[in-house]
Design a protein around this motif. Sequence first.
Motif, PDB file in Angstrom:
ATOM      1  N   VAL A  95     -46.313  22.705  30.842  1.00  0.00           N
ATOM      2  CA  VAL A  95     -47.533  22.830  29.729  1.00  0.00           C
ATOM      3  C   VAL A  95     -47.073  22.126  28.268  1.00  0.00           C
ATOM      4  O   VAL A  95     -47.435  21.488  28.106  1.00  0.00           O
ATOM      5  N   GLU A  96     -46.068  22.822  27.514  1.00  0.00           N
ATOM      6  CA  GLU A  96     -45.461  22.673  26.768  1.00  0.00           C
ATOM      7  C   GLU A  96     -45.100  20.926  26.471  1.00  0.00           C
ATOM      8  O   GLU A  96     -45.525  20.026  25.599  1.00  0.00           O
ATOM      9  N   ARG A  97     -44.501  20.480  27.269  1.00  0.00           N
ATOM     10  CA  ARG A  97     -43.812  18.677  27.720  1.00  0.00           C
ATOM     11  C   ARG A  97     -45.567  17.737  26.819  1.00  0.00           C
ATOM     12  O   ARG A  97     -45.310  16.919  26.305  1.00  0.00           O
ATOM     13  N   VAL A  98     -46.321  18.258  28.242  1.00  0.00           N
ATOM     14  CA  VAL A  98     -47.906  17.553  28.214  1.00  0.00           C
ATOM     15  C   VAL A  98     -48.891  17.969  26.752  1.00  0.00           C
ATOM     16  O   VAL A  98     -48.356  16.912  26.169  1.00  0.00           O
ATOM     17  N   VAL A  99     -48.481  18.899  26.274  1.00  0.00           N
ATOM     18  CA  VAL A  99     -49.153  18.730  24.969  1.00  0.00           C
ATOM     19  C   VAL A  99     -48.386  18.438  23.823  1.00  0.00           C
ATOM     20  O   VAL A  99     -49.082  17.556  22.875  1.00  0.00           O
ATOM     21  N   CYS A 100     -46.988  18.663  24.495  1.00  0.00           N
ATOM     22  CA  CYS A 100     -46.622  17.514  22.954  1.00  0.00           C
ATOM     23  C   CYS A 100     -46.593  16.603  23.204  1.00  0.00           C
ATOM     24  O   CYS A 100     -46.580  15.435  22.048  1.00  0.00           O
ATOM     25  N   ALA A 101     -46.689  15.923  24.320  1.00  0.00           N
ATOM     26  CA  ALA A 101     -46.917  13.976  24.822  1.00  0.00           C
ATOM     27  C   ALA A 101     -47.780  13.869  23.693  1.00  0.00           C
ATOM     28  O   ALA A 101     -48.030  12.507  23.461  1.00  0.00           O
ATOM     29  N   ALA A 102     -49.331  14.906  23.863  1.00  0.00           N
ATOM     30  CA  ALA A 102     -51.082  14.464  23.631  1.00  0.00           C
ATOM     31  C   ALA A 102     -50.926  14.880  21.890  1.00  0.00           C
ATOM     32  O   ALA A 102     -51.094  14.074  21.260  1.00  0.00           O
ATOM     33  N   ASP A 103     -49.827  15.707  21.539  1.00  0.00           N
ATOM     34  CA  ASP A 103     -49.333  15.461  19.950  1.00  0.00           C
ATOM     35  C   ASP A 103     -49.391  14.642  19.370  1.00  0.00           C
ATOM     36  O   ASP A 103     -49.029  14.062  18.812  1.00  0.00           O
ATOM     37  N   ALA A 104     -48.058  13.987  20.221  1.00  0.00           N
ATOM     38  CA  ALA A 104     -47.355  12.756  19.168  1.00  0.00           C
ATOM     39  C   ALA A 104     -48.796  11.409  19.227  1.00  0.00           C
ATOM     40  O   ALA A 104     -48.831  10.152  18.641  1.00  0.00           O
ATOM     41  N   ILE A 105     -49.307  12.087  20.159  1.00  0.00           N
ATOM     42  CA  ILE A 105     -50.184  10.875  20.653  1.00  0.00           C
ATOM     43  C   ILE A 105     -51.257  10.602  19.159  1.00  0.00           C
ATOM     44  O   ILE A 105     -51.814   9.895  18.364  1.00  0.00           O
ATOM     45  N   ARG A 106     -51.592  11.811  19.069  1.00  0.00           N
ATOM     46  CA  ARG A 106     -52.478  12.497  18.325  1.00  0.00           C
ATOM     47  C   ARG A 106     -52.493  12.381  16.743  1.00  0.00           C
ATOM     48  O   ARG A 106     -52.352  11.549  15.655  1.00  0.00           O
ATOM     49  N   ALA A 107     -51.056  12.094  16.247  1.00  0.00           N
ATOM     50  CA  ALA A 107     -50.236  11.697  14.916  1.00  0.00           C
ATOM     51  C   ALA A 107     -49.996  10.536  15.360  1.00  0.00           C
ATOM     52  O   ALA A 107     -50.468   9.403  14.024  1.00  0.00           O
ATOM     53  N   ARG A 108     -49.731   9.512  16.170  1.00  0.00           N
ATOM     54  CA  ARG A 108     -49.996   8.197  15.668  1.00  0.00           C
ATOM     55  C   ARG A 108     -51.069   7.877  15.808  1.00  0.00           C
ATOM     56  O   ARG A 108     -51.213   6.751  14.736  1.00  0.00           O
ATOM     57  N   ARG A 109     -52.238   8.237  15.813  1.00  0.00           N
ATOM     58  CA  ARG A 109     -53.802   8.193  15.648  1.00  0.00           C
ATOM     59  C   ARG A 109     -53.435   7.910  14.270  1.00  0.00           C
ATOM     60  O   ARG A 109     -55.156   7.142  13.924  1.00  0.00           O
ATOM     61  N   ALA A 110     -53.820   9.341  13.859  1.00  0.00           N
ATOM     62  CA  ALA A 110     -53.791  10.287  12.758  1.00  0.00           C
ATOM     63  C   ALA A 110     -53.625   8.946  11.370  1.00  0.00           C
ATOM     64  O   ALA A 110     -53.809   8.631  10.510  1.00  0.00           O
ATOM     65  N   ALA A 111     -52.169   8.673  12.246  1.00  0.00           N
ATOM     66  CA  ALA A 111     -50.693   7.387  10.880  1.00  0.00           C
ATOM     67  C   ALA A 111     -52.018   5.962  10.642  1.00  0.00           C
ATOM     68  O   ALA A 111     -52.204   5.678   9.632  1.00  0.00           O
ATOM     69  N   ARG A 112     -52.512   5.897  12.049  1.00  0.00           N
ATOM     70  CA  ARG A 112     -52.940   4.137  12.384  1.00  0.00           C
ATOM     71  C   ARG A 112     -54.434   3.972  11.000  1.00  0.00           C
ATOM     72  O   ARG A 112     -54.356   3.472  10.761  1.00  0.00           O
ATOM     73  N   ALA A 113     -55.115   6.372  11.627  1.00  0.00           N
ATOM     74  CA  ALA A 113     -56.746   5.987  10.754  1.00  0.00           C
ATOM     75  C   ALA A 113     -56.085   5.835   9.319  1.00  0.00           C
ATOM     76  O   ALA A 113     -57.046   5.705   8.422  1.00  0.00           O
ATOM     77  N   GLU A 114     -54.761   6.100   8.993  1.00  0.00           N
ATOM     78  CA  GLU A 114     -54.324   6.901   7.500  1.00  0.00           C
ATOM     79  C   GLU A 114     -54.645   5.148   6.852  1.00  0.00           C
ATOM     80  O   GLU A 114     -54.871   5.118   5.697  1.00  0.00           O
ATOM     81  N   HIS A 115     -53.796   4.528   7.439  1.00  0.00           N
ATOM     82  CA  HIS A 115     -53.531   3.158   7.321  1.00  0.00           C
ATOM     83  C   HIS A 115     -54.407   1.543   7.627  1.00  0.00           C
ATOM     84  O   HIS A 115     -53.908   0.911   7.295  1.00  0.00           O
ATOM     85  N   GLY A 116     -55.715   2.422   8.203  1.00  0.00           N
ATOM     86  CA  GLY A 116     -56.665   1.730   8.009  1.00  0.00           C
ATOM     87  C   GLY A 116     -56.974   0.751   9.474  1.00  0.00           C
ATOM     88  O   GLY A 116     -57.797   0.342   9.552  1.00  0.00           O
ATOM     89  N   GLY A 117     -56.371   1.447  10.589  1.00  0.00           N
ATOM     90  CA  GLY A 117     -56.250   0.796  12.043  1.00  0.00           C
ATOM     91  C   GLY A 117     -57.354   1.900  12.597  1.00  0.00           C
ATOM     92  O   GLY A 117     -57.759   2.410  11.894  1.00  0.00           O
ATOM     93  N   SER A 118     -58.111   1.206  13.659  1.00  0.00           N
ATOM     94  CA  SER A 118     -58.406   1.619  14.309  1.00  0.00           C
ATOM     95  C   SER A 118     -57.606   2.438  15.850  1.00  0.00           C
ATOM     96  O   SER A 118     -57.177   1.339  16.211  1.00  0.00           O
ATOM     97  N   ALA A 119     -58.097   3.626  15.932  1.00  0.00           N
ATOM     98  CA  ALA A 119     -57.673   4.271  17.460  1.00  0.00           C
ATOM     99  C   ALA A 119     -58.016   3.000  18.529  1.00  0.00           C
ATOM    100  O   ALA A 119     -57.269   2.922  19.519  1.00  0.00           O
ATOM    101  N   SER A 120     -59.430   2.454  18.786  1.00  0.00           N
ATOM    102  CA  SER A 120     -59.074   1.472  19.411  1.00  0.00           C
ATOM    103  C   SER A 120     -58.433   0.580  19.374  1.00  0.00           C
ATOM    104  O   SER A 120     -58.529  -0.574  20.312  1.00  0.00           O
ATOM    105  N   GLU A 121     -57.895   0.067  18.364  1.00  0.00           N
ATOM    106  CA  GLU A 121     -56.812  -1.375  18.417  1.00  0.00           C
ATOM    107  C   GLU A 121     -55.639  -1.092  19.117  1.00  0.00           C
ATOM    108  O   GLU A 121     -54.414  -1.654  18.928  1.00  0.00           O
ATOM    109  N   GLU A 122     -55.216   0.714  19.795  1.00  0.00           N
ATOM    110  CA  GLU A 122     -54.180   0.858  20.538  1.00  0.00           C
ATOM    111  C   GLU A 122     -53.996   0.260  21.647  1.00  0.00           C
ATOM    112  O   GLU A 122     -52.646  -0.008  21.767  1.00  0.00           O
ATOM    113  N   GLY A 123     -55.173  -0.862  22.127  1.00  0.00           N
ATOM    114  CA  GLY A 123     -54.929  -1.264  23.517  1.00  0.00           C
ATOM    115  C   GLY A 123     -54.906   0.242  24.228  1.00  0.00           C
ATOM    116  O   GLY A 123     -54.071  -0.569  25.368  1.00  0.00           O
ATOM    117  N   ARG A 124     -55.392   0.990  24.544  1.00  0.00           N
ATOM    118  CA  ARG A 124     -54.888   1.748  25.986  1.00  0.00           C
ATOM    119  C   ARG A 124     -55.640   1.556  26.671  1.00  0.00           C
ATOM    120  O   ARG A 124     -56.710   0.688  26.701  1.00  0.00           O
TER     121      ARG A 124
END
Length: 249
Positions: A220-249
Motif C-alpha cells: 500500500v505504501e509503495r502505491v501511495v508513494c507512486a501516487a504522491d510522486a505524480i501529484r508532486a509532478r503535477r503540482a510543479a507543472r501547474a505552478e510553472h504554468g503547464g497543464s496536467a493534460s500536457e503530461e501526455g498521460r
Amino acid sequence: MGAAGRYGGEAMIIAIDGPSGSGKSTVARLVAERLGWLHLDSGALYRALTLAALQRGARMDDPEALLSVAMTSRVELRPAEGEEPRVVLDGADVTGAIRTPQVTAHVGALADVPAVRARVTALVRQLAQGRDVVADGRDATTVIFPEADLKVFLDAAPEERARRRFEELVRRGTPVAYDEVLAAILERDRRDRERAVGALRRAPDALVLDTTGLGLAEVVERVVCAADAIRARRAARAEHGGSASEEGR
Ligand code: DC
C-alpha cells in the motif's frame, strides 16, 4: 476527466490489476482509504449483475439474456462513512449478497459476454467521472482505464498466492489441502490469460509490484508513494504554468 479533483485541478485515477490472489482488491481498498478516494471495485459490478441475473431467473448460458439484465439493471456504489462503498442494485443494498458462493460460481459466465463487459466498462467510467478513484479488476489498466494516471500490476509467485489463500481458508475453518489450492490458482491463471475476452494482460507502462515476501502495508505504501510522486509532478507543472493534460498521460 477534467472535473475538479484534488491534484492539479483534475481528478486522478489509479488502476490496479493482477492475477487472482495477488491482493488487488484489498490493496485498492486500502489505498483508497489512505487517500480518501472512491474505491471502484469492478468485480463488484460484475457480481451485482450476476445476482440480478440469478434473481430474474436468466439463463447463465444465454448471452442475450445476460446482456438484457445488464442493460436494465441499475447498479450504484454508495460511499459509506469509514467503510467500503455499499453496492446497490435497483435500490436494494446487495453488498453482502454479491459475495455468496452462488454468485461466485456464476459470475465468470456473465463476465465472458463481450457486450456485458462493454456495459460494465462504461459503468465504471461513468462512476469515476470527476472523482479521484482507485479502480481494480482484471482489465482495469488495459481496457477500463488505459489512460489512468497510475497503473499498477500486482504480481506474486503462484506458491505465495496459494499460501495466502490457503491461510485465509484455514482461518475461516474450511479444511483444504495446500496442493489443491495451488492447482486451482495455476488453473485460474491459465484461464485468465487465455480468455477470448477480458484476458489478464500487463499494461506496458504499468508499475509492476511483485508482492512475494512483501507485507500488505508495504505494498500500500509503495502505491501511495507512486501516487504522491505524480501529484508532486503535477503540482510543479501547474505552478510553472503547464497543464496536467500536457503530461501526455
Ligand atoms: O474480483 P472478483 O472476484 O470480485 O471478480 C468477480 C469476477 O468478475 C471474476 O470472475 C473476475 C471478473 N472480473 C472481470 O472479468 N473483469 C474485471 N474488471 C473485474 C472482475
